[in-house]
Each structure stands twice: as structure tokens, then as C-alpha cells.
Design an enzyme around this catalytic site. Sequence first.
Site, PDB file in Angstrom:
ATOM      1  N   ARG A  77       0.846  -1.199   0.000  1.00  0.00           N
ATOM      2  CA  ARG A  77       0.000   0.000   0.000  1.00  0.00           C
ATOM      3  C   ARG A  77       0.876   1.242   0.000  1.00  0.00           C
ATOM      4  NH1 ARG A  77      -5.058   1.805   2.640  1.00  0.00           N
ATOM      5  NH2 ARG A  77      -5.238   3.978   2.000  1.00  0.00           N
ATOM      6  N   ARG A  87      -6.577   1.234  -4.261  1.00  0.00           N
ATOM      7  CA  ARG A  87      -5.548   0.789  -3.329  1.00  0.00           C
ATOM      8  C   ARG A  87      -5.378  -0.720  -3.385  1.00  0.00           C
ATOM      9  NH1 ARG A  87      -8.702   2.795   1.060  1.00  0.00           N
ATOM     10  NH2 ARG A  87      -8.647   4.746  -0.061  1.00  0.00           N
ATOM     11  N   ASP A  90      -6.688  -2.129   1.930  1.00  0.00           N
ATOM     12  CA  ASP A  90      -7.166  -1.171   2.914  1.00  0.00           C
ATOM     13  C   ASP A  90      -7.655  -1.977   4.111  1.00  0.00           C
ATOM     14  OD1 ASP A  90      -8.014   1.318   3.948  1.00  0.00           O
ATOM     15  OD2 ASP A  90     -10.059   0.930   3.266  1.00  0.00           O
ATOM     16  N   ASP A  92      -9.320  -1.615   7.886  1.00  0.00           N
ATOM     17  CA  ASP A  92      -9.984  -0.710   8.810  1.00  0.00           C
ATOM     18  C   ASP A  92     -10.299  -1.434  10.107  1.00  0.00           C
ATOM     19  OD1 ASP A  92     -10.115   1.484   7.050  1.00  0.00           O
ATOM     20  OD2 ASP A  92     -11.953   0.722   6.138  1.00  0.00           O
TER      21      ASP A  92
HETATM   22  P1  AMP Z   1      -7.735   5.189   5.245  1.00  0.00           P
HETATM   23  O1  AMP Z   1      -6.760   4.098   4.993  1.00  0.00           O
HETATM   24  O2  AMP Z   1      -7.867   6.182   4.139  1.00  0.00           O
HETATM   25  O3  AMP Z   1      -9.056   4.613   5.688  1.00  0.00           O
HETATM   26  O4  AMP Z   1      -7.200   6.034   6.482  1.00  0.00           O
HETATM   27  C1  AMP Z   1      -6.383   5.455   7.443  1.00  0.00           C
HETATM   28  C2  AMP Z   1      -6.171   6.449   8.583  1.00  0.00           C
HETATM   29  O5  AMP Z   1      -7.405   6.665   9.248  1.00  0.00           O
HETATM   30  C3  AMP Z   1      -5.185   5.874   9.581  1.00  0.00           C
HETATM   31  O6  AMP Z   1      -3.934   6.497   9.440  1.00  0.00           O
HETATM   32  C4  AMP Z   1      -5.797   6.129  10.921  1.00  0.00           C
HETATM   33  O7  AMP Z   1      -5.083   7.078  11.667  1.00  0.00           O
HETATM   34  C5  AMP Z   1      -7.160   6.716  10.655  1.00  0.00           C
HETATM   35  N1  AMP Z   1      -8.183   5.951  11.367  1.00  0.00           N
HETATM   36  C6  AMP Z   1      -9.010   6.432  12.316  1.00  0.00           C
HETATM   37  N2  AMP Z   1      -9.802   5.489  12.798  1.00  0.00           N
HETATM   38  C7  AMP Z   1      -9.499   4.345  12.121  1.00  0.00           C
HETATM   39  C8  AMP Z   1     -10.001   3.024  12.174  1.00  0.00           C
HETATM   40  N3  AMP Z   1     -10.984   2.659  13.018  1.00  0.00           N
HETATM   41  N4  AMP Z   1      -9.453   2.111  11.325  1.00  0.00           N
HETATM   42  C9  AMP Z   1      -8.479   2.470  10.466  1.00  0.00           C
HETATM   43  N5  AMP Z   1      -7.958   3.702  10.367  1.00  0.00           N
HETATM   44  C10 AMP Z   1      -8.461   4.638  11.206  1.00  0.00           C
END
Ligand code: AMP
Length: 149
Positions: A77, A87, A90, A92
Site C-alpha cells: 500500500r 488501493r 485497505d 480498517d
Molecule cells: P484510510 O486508509 O484512508 O481509511 O485512512 C487510514 C487512517 O485513518 C489511519 O492512518 C488512521 O489514523 C485513521 N483511522 C481512524 N480510525 C481508524 C479506524 N478505526 N481504522 C483504520 N484507520 C483509522
Amino acid sequence: MVRAYVGLGSNLGDREGTILAAAERLGSHRLSRIRETEPWGYPDQPWFLNAAAELETGLAPRELLEHLLEIERGLGRTRNGPRYGPRMVDLDLLLYGDLVVAEPGLTVPHPRLAERLFVLEPLFELNAGLFIPGHGPVGALIRGLQSKA
Ligand code: AMP
């Protein structure tokens, strides 16, 4: 140990291979079905594969988030594209037990979880009795979104 749920997505390269590799690196013992979903938030990009993984973790929420980011980097990534854009992978952090966290850089449950069927449906598959703190039972949230669609 705390039971946590992680959302996995990929829309570049070997999407399925990447999701399976990420689930393995997470040490997940249960992965939902992998489904194909339409891109959200950013048009003109390939469809995603999405799934959710259940894991038992001894890591604190921040440590688990760091671990997710490390796995993303390990699987290629990069973060130079647009938000919500294509991407390789990803990850989460969707749920961490019944904990609610609202801190800079970490929100749990994941902030967009309750609005997205492609996240809620795999969670339901893994655990139909899940309650999403601050939102309600996963089944009711799914029915609510379906009735709006
Ligand atoms: P993205 O990959 O665009 O979803 O964003 C990732 C960023 O979101 C990370 O660097 C985290 O700091 C922030 N973030 C905040 N809450 C979460 C969560 N529950 N899971 C993953 N990323 C999070």
C-alpha cells in the site's frame, strides 16, 4: 484477549490474494465471504473486493491500528493517491470489543461502518448478534439501509 473485527478491501493487483494474505497476517481465524463491491466516494476506479475478519487480539487498540498500517505497507500500500481512490489493500479497525474510542487518528467503531452495507453484511455473516456501539444491532442497521436503497 479482545474480539476485534477488521474490514479488508482491495481494488488493485491480485485482489483476492491480497485479502487472504492480509487475513493471515492478522492472525484471523474467521474470514467472511469475499464480495465484489462498487467503488464508493471516488469514481472511475476498478471494483473492490471486500471482506471482514474476526480476530482475538492481545494488542491495545492503537497497537492494533499500527499493526494494520504495517500490514498494509508490507502488502504494497502506498499513500500517494486520492482519498477513497484505488488501493492494493485497505484495512480498517471496525470494532474492538464493545469499546468506543474517539481520539485524533483513531475512531472506533470505524466512523463509516454504519453507513456501508459492504461492511455491515460481512460483519453479520461472522456474527449475526453483533451490537455496534453507538448505532445498534447489526441486523437492524442492515435492514435500515436496505429500506432506504
Ligand atoms: P484510510 O486508509 O484512508 O481509511 O485512512 C487510514 C487512517 O485513518 C489511519 O492512518 C488512521 O489514523 C485513521 N483511522 C481512524 N480510525 C481508524 C479506524 N478505526 N481504522 C483504520 N484507520 C483509522
